[in-house]
Design a protein around this motif. Structure first.
Motif, PDB file in Angstrom:
ATOM      1  N   ARG A  46      62.642   3.124   3.612  1.00 56.22           N
ATOM      2  CA  ARG A  46      62.729   3.097   2.157  1.00 56.22           C
ATOM      3  C   ARG A  46      61.554   3.842   1.525  1.00 56.22           C
ATOM      4  N   PRO A  87      58.530   4.663  -1.052  1.00 58.17           N
ATOM      5  CA  PRO A  87      57.557   3.742  -1.646  1.00 58.17           C
ATOM      6  C   PRO A  87      58.098   3.218  -2.981  1.00 58.17           C
ATOM      7  N   GLY A  88      57.987   1.934  -3.197  1.00 59.32           N
ATOM      8  CA  GLY A  88      58.463   1.346  -4.450  1.00 59.32           C
ATOM      9  C   GLY A  88      59.875   0.812  -4.366  1.00 59.32           C
ATOM     10  N   THR A 133      61.644  -1.648  -3.185  1.00 60.52           N
ATOM     11  CA  THR A 133      61.574  -2.960  -2.548  1.00 60.52           C
ATOM     12  C   THR A 133      62.994  -3.413  -2.232  1.00 60.52           C
ATOM     13  N   LEU A 134      63.081  -4.425  -1.375  1.00 57.53           N
ATOM     14  CA  LEU A 134      64.417  -4.873  -0.963  1.00 57.53           C
ATOM     15  C   LEU A 134      65.277  -5.229  -2.163  1.00 57.53           C
ATOM     16  N   LYS A 177      65.264  -4.030  -5.012  1.00 61.50           N
ATOM     17  CA  LYS A 177      65.608  -2.911  -5.885  1.00 61.50           C
ATOM     18  C   LYS A 177      66.670  -2.028  -5.254  1.00 61.50           C
ATOM     19  N   TRP A 190      72.431  -3.184   0.396  1.00 62.67           N
ATOM     20  CA  TRP A 190      72.311  -4.607   0.772  1.00 62.67           C
ATOM     21  C   TRP A 190      73.498  -5.070   1.598  1.00 62.67           C
ATOM     22  N   SER A 201      70.844 -10.379  -8.209  1.00 59.34           N
ATOM     23  CA  SER A 201      70.328 -11.188  -7.103  1.00 59.34           C
ATOM     24  C   SER A 201      71.378 -12.186  -6.626  1.00 59.34           C
ATOM     25  N   THR A 256      65.938   1.304 -11.876  1.00 55.19           N
ATOM     26  CA  THR A 256      65.910  -0.163 -11.907  1.00 55.19           C
ATOM     27  C   THR A 256      66.989  -0.698 -12.827  1.00 55.19           C
TER      28      THR A 256
END
Lengths: 535, 288
Positions: free
Chosen positions: A186, A188-189, A191-192, A194, A200, A284, A532
């Motif tokens: 991944r 940088p930045g 995150t899982l 995101k 996923w 989420s 995001t």
């Protein structure tokens, strides 16, 4: 983690290899993704042709076109080819194309193994297809390969079993690669939490694959030794039990069917927000729901075996555990609906297929809930009701979403726009005919028509005829899809698409920040900003 | 580790060679099972191609690794790959352990008339005289009279051998980390030797079972589970010992550094995995 850079000193020239060799020795995730997708489309038509043999025979009562043995080979091979040759590889193809793009990685983590997992798939499919021409015919036991029936297969049996081994190794390699890519590559930045939901769902799917493909391999290995090496695993006279095979098979089989549906959820969760012009509702909760469904898939297997004669406590446990699946699935359907709520929606072809997916998958889910009730399942078991159920969760769900994905990403991949009018025509033909095809099978099943039988009682004649008409319309409509895809690859409507393709798509996911068509190598340096939108 | 870049190879020829080799091997094996005369030749041909692929691909990886083409991040991908591969192997063995559990605790007692499971009616209608017990070759006494395998002879010795080999493997690893090449090589030699010793003793055990005890793969469910579990384990010990031999050869050639020795780690993980599986076997197959 240090910066991700693709180039190595020795390799400054990054064009693809010329000629056919390019496709054989490629390690590029886009090439391999294309190979998977093309292969799966070919298998889709092969498996579809077998389905049409089945529907032609069932057009009216009596035996018209094929021998019963060959009919049973067709049901078996249709299922094996569609599951292992069409749907699974299609999603692996999408994973290869999209996961590195969506997480800002230069390629898959293990590119050489990536190549091998594709070619092992082809090898497995070749072994499987070769059984059609063998003495005694292709396996005719149904795709579940239950003993003792499957042990009566002729020369095809060891070939079919080794084909399963090869397909299993291929899937495990692919899954390991996907997990390593997601955990290790991944940007940088990123995150899982995101990651786009498609990433996923594939992460969780890959885990399911690694956990259950070896189980299937073990089960068929025992079939092999029971047939050729005198073991008694599934032979009661030796202290074994044929029901044991069913337990092992479905311990694999239930997670396996989620292998085909979880990436479907992921693509739907990717497409719907873009055309609703809203962030995905409940990101989420989508992640947690996916994980819950995956967990539950390991503890519900014997709901496929309610009529086999389990102790009553087992029936009750598997009944209640199965019903639990409706909860996380309901969360998902709610979230897709809520994403569309008050969105400024437009209805391009990918969105049409996605909306049809939400509606028709829910229908398939509800029939699943009906069959989870053990006492009433005795009525539905092994009838056309189950056939209708799982086809609703596979055809207007997985296959529709694969169509949606093709329309959604083809402009990005090729830089050419597909023909929207033809796309919509394809959608309406498919959406109507798929219901003509499968909806009547519910009635047939409830009235007691058994599955995997080439002939039937005359009272089932009308609905079978309707279903067969739907099948032929659906089947031939897919030639239109083939035409649209080829036309798009060769220039499409002539209109060049923007980098974003769809309005504001770059807010949702990284691939839309790249040029269209996509260059051969992407994200050789990691992206600076991570979208995001899904918050 | 001279570079920070993620190494992406651009042309890979070994995967397709390996695929063709594996496919010919399996098609050949299927022909052997069907009694077709081309089977053995096909199988051998495929195996040769497959082994050439293994040698070629691993040599390539070793050369690339030694020339510093793999960054730390590439190393993480490899470690993850190996971890998840071992997990898939765990699931493969779980099938056979599960089979052993199911037959011992469910299907054999049902055949003997216990419980309200499906086997009870089988007991009443087909084999009312059958009494549930373990070990058994079932109510049909498939494979005829046999003597079950003992626990405290060879199997216990083999347990000690494998446990010791786990220790020598770790001792070798410590040598590698402490830049003590001598300890590394001696530890690996001991590990590989113990590994092959285990396989040899296992072969003796099988020989005795077949020639003196009447215990074969065909001895009902006891023979089936016994040979399937120990057989697949033995195969894994062989593979592990071969991997460790390659690691030994590379150590002798001067490969591996304290901060970069993925091949050693992967081999050691694999070795510990076969070790743990053996402990499961010793408890559930030999002792209980």
């Amino acid at each position: 983690m240090s910066a991700v850079v693709a180039e190595h000193d020795d390799h400054h020239d990054h064009g693809p290899e010329k000629g056919l060799l390019r496709w054989i020795i490629t390690t590029n995730h886009k090439d391999i993704g294309t190979l998977y997708l093309v292969f799966s489309l070919a298998m889709f038509f092969l498996g579809g042709a077998m389905a049409l043999v089945i529907r032609a025979e069932l057009f009216e009562p009596g035996l018209q076109f094929v021998e019963p043995q060959f009919f049973n080979s067709m049901t078996t091979m249709h299922a094996l080819i569609m599951v292992f040759g069409a749907v699974m590889p299609a999603f692996v193809g999408l994973a290869n194309w999209m996961i590195p793009l969506m997480i800002g990685a230069p390629d898959m983590a293990l590119p050489r193994m990536n190549n091998m997992s594709f070619w092992l798939l082809v090898a497995g499919a070749l072994l499987l297809a070769s059984t059609l021409f063998m003495e005694g015919g292709a396996p005719a036991s149904g795709w579940t390969l239950y003993p003792p029936l499957v042990l009566q297969t002729g020369a095809a049996l060891p070939f079919a079993i080794f084909s399963v081994h090869l397909l299993g190794i291929s899937s495990i390699m692919g899954a390991i690669n996907i997990i390593a890519t997601i955990f290790n590559m991944r940007a940088p930045g990123m995150t899982l939490m995101k990651m786009p939901l498609f990433v996923w769902t594939w992460l969780i799917t890959a885990f399911l694959l690694i956990a259950v493909m070896p189980v299937f391999a073990g089960a068929v290995t025992m079939l092999l030794t029971d047939r050729f090496f005198d073991t008694s695993f599934f032979n009661a006279a030796g202290g074994g039990d044929p029901v044991l095979y069913q337990h092992i098979f479905w311990f694999f089989g239930h997670p396996e069917v989620y292998v085909m549906i979880l990436p479907t959820f992921g693509v739907a969760s990717t497409i719907i927000p873009v055309f609703a012009r809203k962030p995905l509702f409940g990101y989420s909760s989508m992640v947690y729901a996916t994980a819950s469904i995956a967990f539950l898939s390991f503890i519900v297997w014997a709901h496929h075996m309610f009529t086999v004669g389990m102790p009553i406590a087992g029936e009750l446990y598997f009944m209640y555990a199965t019903m639990l699946i409706a909860i996380p699935t309901g969360v998902k359907v709610f979230n897709w609906t809520a994403t569309m709520w008050k969105g400024s929606m437009t209805f391009e072809t990918p969105m049409l297929f996605s909306i049809a997916f939400v509606v028709l998958f829910t229908l398939g889910g509800f029939t699943g809930l009906m069959m989870s009730v053990a006492p009433s399942d005795f009525q539905y078991h092994d009838t056309y009701f189950i056939v209708a159920h799982f086809h609703y969760t596979l055809v207007p769900a997985s296959v529709f979403i694969l169509m949606a994905a093709a329309y959604f990403w083809l402009p990005k991949w090729t830089g050419n726009m597909y023909d929207e009018k033809l796309g919509q025509l394809h959608f309406w033909l498919s959406a109507i005919s798929v219901n003509v095809l499968f909806f009547p099978q519910h009635f047939l099943g409830l009235a007691g028509m058994p599955r995997r039988i080439p002939d039937y009682a005359v009272q089932f004649a009308d609905w079978n005829m309707v279903s067969s008409i739907g099948a032929f319309v659906f089947g031939f409509s897919q030639l239109l899809f083939l035409y649209i895809v080829i036309k798009t690859i060769r220039g499409g409507t002539g209109e060049k698409v923007t980098d974003e393709v769809w309005e504001d798509a770059s807010k949702h996911s990284l691939e839309w920040t790249l040029p269209s068509p996509l260059p051969y190598h992407t994200f050789t340096t990691p992206p600076k900003e991570i979208p995001t939108e899904h918050f | 580790m001279s570079t920070n870049a993620y190494y992406i190879p651009h042309k890979a020829t070994w995967p397709i060679i390996g695929t063709v080799g594996l496919m010919i091997t399996l098609a050949g094996f299927a022909n052997v099972l069907n009694g077709s005369s081309i089977g053995p030749a096909m199988m051998i041909m495929g195996l040769v191609v497959f082994i050439i692929m293994l040698a070629g691909w691993f040599t390539l990886q070793a050369v690339e690794s030694e020339s510093g083409m793999y960054s730390t991040q590439v190393g993480i991908s490899y470690r993850m790959g190996m971890m998840w591969f071992i997990f898939s192997e765990v699931m493969f063995f779980a099938v056979f352990f599960g089979t052993l559990w199911y037959t011992r605790n469910l299907s054999v007692p049902w055949l003997g008339g216990f419980g309200d499971g499906p086997g009870r009616s089988t007991h009443e209608t087909l084999w009312p005289a059958f009494e549930a017990m373990w070990p058994t070759n079932g109510p049909g006494e498939i494979g005829g009279e046999f003597e079950p395998m003992g626990t405290w002879g060879l199997p216990f010795l083999n347990t000690l051998i494998l446990l010791t080999s786990g220790v020598t493997c770790t001792w070798a690893h410590h040598g590698l980390l402490a830049k003590n090449r001598d300890q590394l090589i001696k530890g690996l030699i001991a590990t590989v030797t113990l590994g092959f010793l285990f396989v040899g003793l296992q072969a003796m055990e099988y020989h005795e079972a077949y020639t003196e005890m009447g215990l074969t793969l065909g001895s009902g469910i006891y023979g089936s589970t016994f040979f399937m579990l120990t057989g697949f384990h033995g195969l894994h010990v062989c593979v592990g010992a071969i991997i460790l031999s390659v690691v030994l050869f590379r150590s002798w050639k001067g490969h591996f550094k304290p901060e970069n020795h993925f091949a050693f780690e992967a081999a050691a993980w694999y070795w510990h995995f076969v070790d743990v599986v053996w402990l499961g076997l010793f408890v559930f197959v030999y002792m209980m």
